[in-house]
Structures are given as C-alpha cells and as structure tokens.
Design an enzyme around this catalytic site. Structure first.
Site, mmCIF file in Angstrom:
data_model
loop_
_atom_site.group_PDB
_atom_site.id
_atom_site.type_symbol
_atom_site.label_atom_id
_atom_site.label_comp_id
_atom_site.label_asym_id
_atom_site.label_seq_id
_atom_site.Cartn_x
_atom_site.Cartn_y
_atom_site.Cartn_z
ATOM 1 N N LYS A 153 4.206 9.688 16.124
ATOM 2 C CA LYS A 153 3.003 9.577 15.273
ATOM 3 C C LYS A 153 2.815 10.830 14.404
ATOM 4 C CE LYS A 153 0.598 8.608 19.046
ATOM 5 N NZ LYS A 153 1.687 8.274 19.976
ATOM 6 N N ILE A 154 2.963 12.011 15.012
ATOM 7 C CA ILE A 154 2.694 13.257 14.284
ATOM 8 C C ILE A 154 3.878 13.648 13.392
ATOM 9 C CG2 ILE A 154 2.214 15.727 14.560
ATOM 10 C CD1 ILE A 154 0.760 14.943 17.227
ATOM 11 N N THR A 232 3.958 22.961 16.802
ATOM 12 C CA THR A 232 2.599 22.511 17.138
ATOM 13 C C THR A 232 2.675 21.503 18.281
ATOM 14 O OG1 THR A 232 2.743 20.761 15.472
ATOM 15 C CG2 THR A 232 1.652 22.796 14.797
ATOM 16 N N SER A 233 3.814 21.465 18.978
ATOM 17 C CA SER A 233 3.988 20.440 20.020
ATOM 18 C C SER A 233 3.595 20.969 21.397
ATOM 19 C CB SER A 233 5.419 19.927 19.999
ATOM 20 O OG SER A 233 5.529 18.861 20.892
ATOM 21 N N ARG A 234 4.516 21.604 22.077
ATOM 22 C CA ARG A 234 4.224 22.220 23.376
ATOM 23 C C ARG A 234 4.991 23.532 23.453
ATOM 24 N NH1 ARG A 234 0.320 19.782 23.611
ATOM 25 N NH2 ARG A 234 -0.365 18.203 25.088
ATOM 26 N N ASP A 258 1.304 27.017 17.203
ATOM 27 C CA ASP A 258 -0.037 26.626 17.635
ATOM 28 C C ASP A 258 -0.056 26.494 19.155
ATOM 29 O OD1 ASP A 258 -2.769 25.738 17.099
ATOM 30 O OD2 ASP A 258 -2.106 23.798 17.860
ATOM 31 N N GLU A 263 0.551 29.768 27.468
ATOM 32 C CA GLU A 263 -0.797 29.786 26.871
ATOM 33 C C GLU A 263 -1.916 29.547 27.891
ATOM 34 O OE1 GLU A 263 -0.143 26.369 24.146
ATOM 35 O OE2 GLU A 263 -1.850 25.442 25.135
ATOM 36 N N HIS A 295 -3.865 26.750 19.878
ATOM 37 C CA HIS A 295 -3.852 25.311 20.214
ATOM 38 C C HIS A 295 -5.032 24.594 19.535
ATOM 39 C CE1 HIS A 295 -2.067 22.474 23.423
ATOM 40 N NE2 HIS A 295 -2.552 21.761 22.422
ATOM 41 N N GLN A 296 -5.130 24.800 18.240
ATOM 42 C CA GLN A 296 -6.267 24.227 17.519
ATOM 43 C C GLN A 296 -5.865 23.105 16.560
ATOM 44 O OE1 GLN A 296 -7.267 27.894 14.972
ATOM 45 N NE2 GLN A 296 -7.605 26.262 13.492
ATOM 46 N N ALA A 297 -4.579 22.690 16.622
ATOM 47 C CA ALA A 297 -4.118 21.694 15.635
ATOM 48 C C ALA A 297 -4.921 20.400 15.704
ATOM 49 C CB ALA A 297 -2.629 21.406 15.827
HETATM 50 P P1 NAD Z 1 4.710 10.470 20.018
HETATM 51 O O1 NAD Z 1 4.954 10.015 21.419
HETATM 52 O O2 NAD Z 1 4.106 9.519 19.044
HETATM 53 O O3 NAD Z 1 6.090 11.007 19.380
HETATM 54 C C1 NAD Z 1 7.004 11.815 20.055
HETATM 55 C C2 NAD Z 1 8.384 11.499 19.495
HETATM 56 O O4 NAD Z 1 9.320 12.416 20.045
HETATM 57 C C3 NAD Z 1 8.868 10.083 19.843
HETATM 58 O O5 NAD Z 1 9.299 9.415 18.687
HETATM 59 C C4 NAD Z 1 10.005 10.342 20.810
HETATM 60 O O6 NAD Z 1 11.036 9.341 20.754
HETATM 61 C C5 NAD Z 1 10.509 11.694 20.317
HETATM 62 N N1 NAD Z 1 11.379 12.374 21.267
HETATM 63 C C6 NAD Z 1 11.377 12.301 22.626
HETATM 64 N N2 NAD Z 1 12.363 13.069 23.120
HETATM 65 C C7 NAD Z 1 12.985 13.639 22.065
HETATM 66 C C8 NAD Z 1 14.098 14.517 21.944
HETATM 67 N N3 NAD Z 1 14.752 14.962 23.023
HETATM 68 N N4 NAD Z 1 14.481 14.889 20.705
HETATM 69 C C9 NAD Z 1 13.821 14.433 19.609
HETATM 70 N N5 NAD Z 1 12.770 13.589 19.662
HETATM 71 C C10 NAD Z 1 12.370 13.191 20.874
HETATM 72 O O7 NAD Z 1 3.837 11.775 20.140
HETATM 73 P P2 NAD Z 1 2.914 12.437 19.005
HETATM 74 O O8 NAD Z 1 1.546 11.862 19.092
HETATM 75 O O9 NAD Z 1 3.639 12.438 17.719
HETATM 76 O O10 NAD Z 1 2.810 13.921 19.580
HETATM 77 C C11 NAD Z 1 3.934 14.795 19.593
HETATM 78 C C12 NAD Z 1 3.583 15.996 20.438
HETATM 79 O O11 NAD Z 1 2.544 16.759 19.791
HETATM 80 C C13 NAD Z 1 2.966 15.643 21.798
HETATM 81 O O12 NAD Z 1 3.944 15.426 22.756
HETATM 82 C C14 NAD Z 1 2.130 16.849 22.123
HETATM 83 O O13 NAD Z 1 2.908 17.709 22.924
HETATM 84 C C15 NAD Z 1 1.860 17.507 20.778
HETATM 85 N N6 NAD Z 1 0.426 17.559 20.443
HETATM 86 C C16 NAD Z 1 -0.101 18.767 20.107
HETATM 87 C C17 NAD Z 1 -1.435 18.887 19.745
HETATM 88 C C18 NAD Z 1 -2.040 20.207 19.346
HETATM 89 O O14 NAD Z 1 -3.274 20.327 19.242
HETATM 90 N N7 NAD Z 1 -1.232 21.230 19.075
HETATM 91 C C19 NAD Z 1 -2.249 17.745 19.753
HETATM 92 C C20 NAD Z 1 -1.679 16.514 20.092
HETATM 93 C C21 NAD Z 1 -0.339 16.426 20.427
#
Ligand code: NAD
Length: 330
Positions: A153-154, A232-234, A258, A263, A295-297
C-alpha cells in the site's frame, strides 16, 4: 461502556473523543499498559493500546481478572501482544490494519526532499541570519533512479510520487504486481540489481525474518557510491552499525530515518535534558547528512481520524455482539 486508553498522547485523546459520542467512556491514561498497570483496567470491557505497551502473558492474565474482554490496538502492528496468552485468557484482539498509506509515503518523500536539498540545515542557518549557500548543493530528483523495496500500500504510493518527479523507478517485492508496474512505468528487478542501480533506495517492506537487516555491510557494498537511503518502514530492516560505517566512508551519501533499530523507549517521548545513552543513535544524529524523525510518518489528521473511527467502531460492534470490521481481527 468504559474503555481504558494507555500511553495516551494529546492527539490520541482528541481524535478518539471525536470518534465516539456518549456511548464510549474513554478513560485516558498517559502511562503504558503492562502487568503492573493492568489493574487500572478494572471495570472496563476493553482497553485501547499502542505499540510500546507490554501485553505479555502476566499482563493478559491480570486484564482477564479485571473483566477485560477486548484489546483494541490503535496500530497496524501487534507484535507486542502475546496472542496465545490472549486466547487462553479469553480476550479478543483487534487492530487497524491500514489507516493512511498516503501519510507514510508522503513523509518518506518529504524526508528525501529535505535531506537532498538540505532544507534542515538551511532552516537553521537563516534563523541565525546566516544566508550563505555554501554546502547546500543538492541534486535534481528528475532523471535519477529510485529503488522501492516493497510495493504494498505505501510503497506503491511512494513509487507513483517518484514517477511524478520524472524519476526512473525500480521496485522489488516478493509478490510482484506486473499490471500496476506496467501502468505506472515501474520496472521490477531483483534486489541486487535494485541496490546496484539506484541513486535512492526507499524501504517499504515489513519486518520479517527475511527482511531483518536487509541493509547491512554486504548489501551496502553493492550500492552506488553516494547512495541515499530512506527508511519509513521498520528500524530493524537496517543494521545501524553498518549504516554508520557506510556514512563514514562516503559509500552512503545520505540517510533519512523515521524508524530506528533501537527506537523503543526513546521515540515518542521527550528526552531533552537527559544524557542520550544510545551511542549509535548519538553518532547518527551527529552527521550533517542524516535526518531522523521520531516515527511520525503516520501522524496526519486523516490517519488519526481513521485509527479512531475503526477503533471506536470495533469496540461498539464487539459490545453489541457483532463481528469485528473486516480484516481487523488478529
Ligand atoms: P503492505 O503489507 O501493504 O506492503 C508490504 C509489501 O512488502 C508487500 O507487497 C509485500 O509483498 C512486500 N514484501 C514482503 N517481503 C518482502 C521482501 N523480502 N522484499 C521486498 N518486498 C517484500 O504494507 P504497507 O501498509 O505498505 O506498510 C509497509 C510497512 O510500513 C509496514 O510493514 C510498516 O512496517 C511500515 N509502516 C510505518 C509507519 C510509520 O509511521 N513509519 C506507519 C505504517 C506502516
């Protein structure tokens, strides 16, 4: 019905209060939920928790003794909940799987623009009446190659924004969507190619065994010299020690984070006036080409409204004996 909200910040209070009218009596607590604080849930049907609450077996047993039947996580993640112990205690757990992917993607691009055009440094300079431009040279994003790791999604929104800038967009995902890629002019490649071809790498894959330390000494060595990395993921997707070495050697030209590996217990709180105990974080903060947000994204009006809406709706449905909203049960 009473719901105790733990680790409450002013923005949580405001949005939850708006999402529920007289039917939910929110009891806001600023401290975190754990085995020691769980007794404060006495008389509540549900508790509303966040990512740093410690919802382990002793905490769950205590919540069950207090009569709690539902834990509504106001986050997508739930790795801090012992799900087996929750089942044993007869407590249902729900979450908010998606709130605003735009919020996170836009923050990632905001970090990239700030870092590249050195806006964080320029902001401080002009406030000191230093109007010199020395050291503020950036680069055009148009024509550059960005590698998007994870096109969920992101990641998709981030990729589409980059397309709008006129960038060449490479992507890597374990589950490719060729139709989306074709329509948006994105090219899926294997990770080693993404690493070696990209001027900028932005991480949007979840934290899994396979993605733990995806960015480490070996993969950093595969990257273009001067690469910019945005996360901005983990935090645990990056080996912080290797990142610091990459920055010191110049192999990495800039980093925007982020999220940070360690953290927990640091982000979300005001520690100004204290001595920072985390040496790696202190080192990261010392680089002019590193930008860190706490972690404010996710932190937009739209995302907070959606988190509050889904949380309140699930609590209401649960109390009425109806099923939880689709995809929110854990
Ligand atoms: P999502 O589940 O929609 O998308 C994650 C994508 O990563 C999927 O398409 C999946 O197939 C892919 N993936 C899995 N393993 C992989 C790999 N080894 N290599 C490449 N791609 C791989 O999730 P999302 O909603 O897009 O969120 C992504 C991440 O953003 C979340 O997991 C979360 O950790 C992080 N997040 C951060 C914040 C923030 O405030 N910073 C907020 C929400 C989410």
């Amino acid at each position: 019905m009473t719901v105790v909200v733990y680790d409450t910040k002013p923005y949580d209070r405001e949005h939850l209060a708006t999402a529920a009218h007289a039917d939910i009596d929110w009891r806001f607590q600023e401290f975190r939920l754990n085995a020691d604080t769980a007794s404060t849930a006495e008389g509540a049907l549900a508790v509303c928790a966040f990512v740093n609450d410690e919802i382990d077996a002793p905490c769950l047993e205590r919540l069950a003794e207090m009569g709690v039947k539902l834990i509504a996580m106001r986050s997508a993640g739930f790795n801090n909940v012992d799900l087996d112990a929750a089942k044993k205690a007869g407590i249902t757990v729900c979450r908010v799987p998606a709130y605003s992917p735009n919020a996170v993607a836009e923050h990632a691009i905001g970090l990239l623009l700030t870092l590249n055009r050195k806006i964080h440094r320029a902001y401080n300079r002009v406030r000191e009446q230093n109007f010199s431009l020395n050291g503020l040279v950036g680069f055009d994003l148009a024509g550059r190659t960005v590698g998007v790791v994870g096109t969920g999604k992101i990641g998709r929104i981030a990729a589409q924004i980059c397309c709008g800038f006129g960038m060449t967009v490479l992507a890597s995902d374990t589950q490719e969507d060729p139709d989306w890629a074709r329509v948006n002019g994105v090219r899926y490649v294997r990770l080693p190619e993404l690493f070696s071809e990209s001027d900028i790498i932005t991480l949007h894959a979840p934290l899994l065994l396979e993605t733990y330390h995806l960015i480490k000494a070996r993969t950093i060595a595969q990257m273009k010299r001067g690469v910019t990395i945005v996360n901005t993921s983990r935090g645990k997707l990056i080996d912080t020690g290797a990142l610091i070495e990459g920055l010191k050697s110049g192999q990495i030209g800039g980093v925007a984070l982020d999220v940070y590996e360690e953290e927990e217990g640091v982000f979300f709180e005001d520690h100004s006036g204290e001595v920072l105990q985390d040496d790696e974080l202190a080192r990261l903060l010392s680089f002019p080409n590193v930008l860190v947000t706490s972690h404010q994204a996710f932190l937009t009006e739209e995302a907070l409204n959606e988190i509050a809406r889904v949380t309140a709706a699930n609590i209401r449905r649960f109390a009425a004996g109806e099923g939880l909203l689709d995809g929110t049960a854990v």
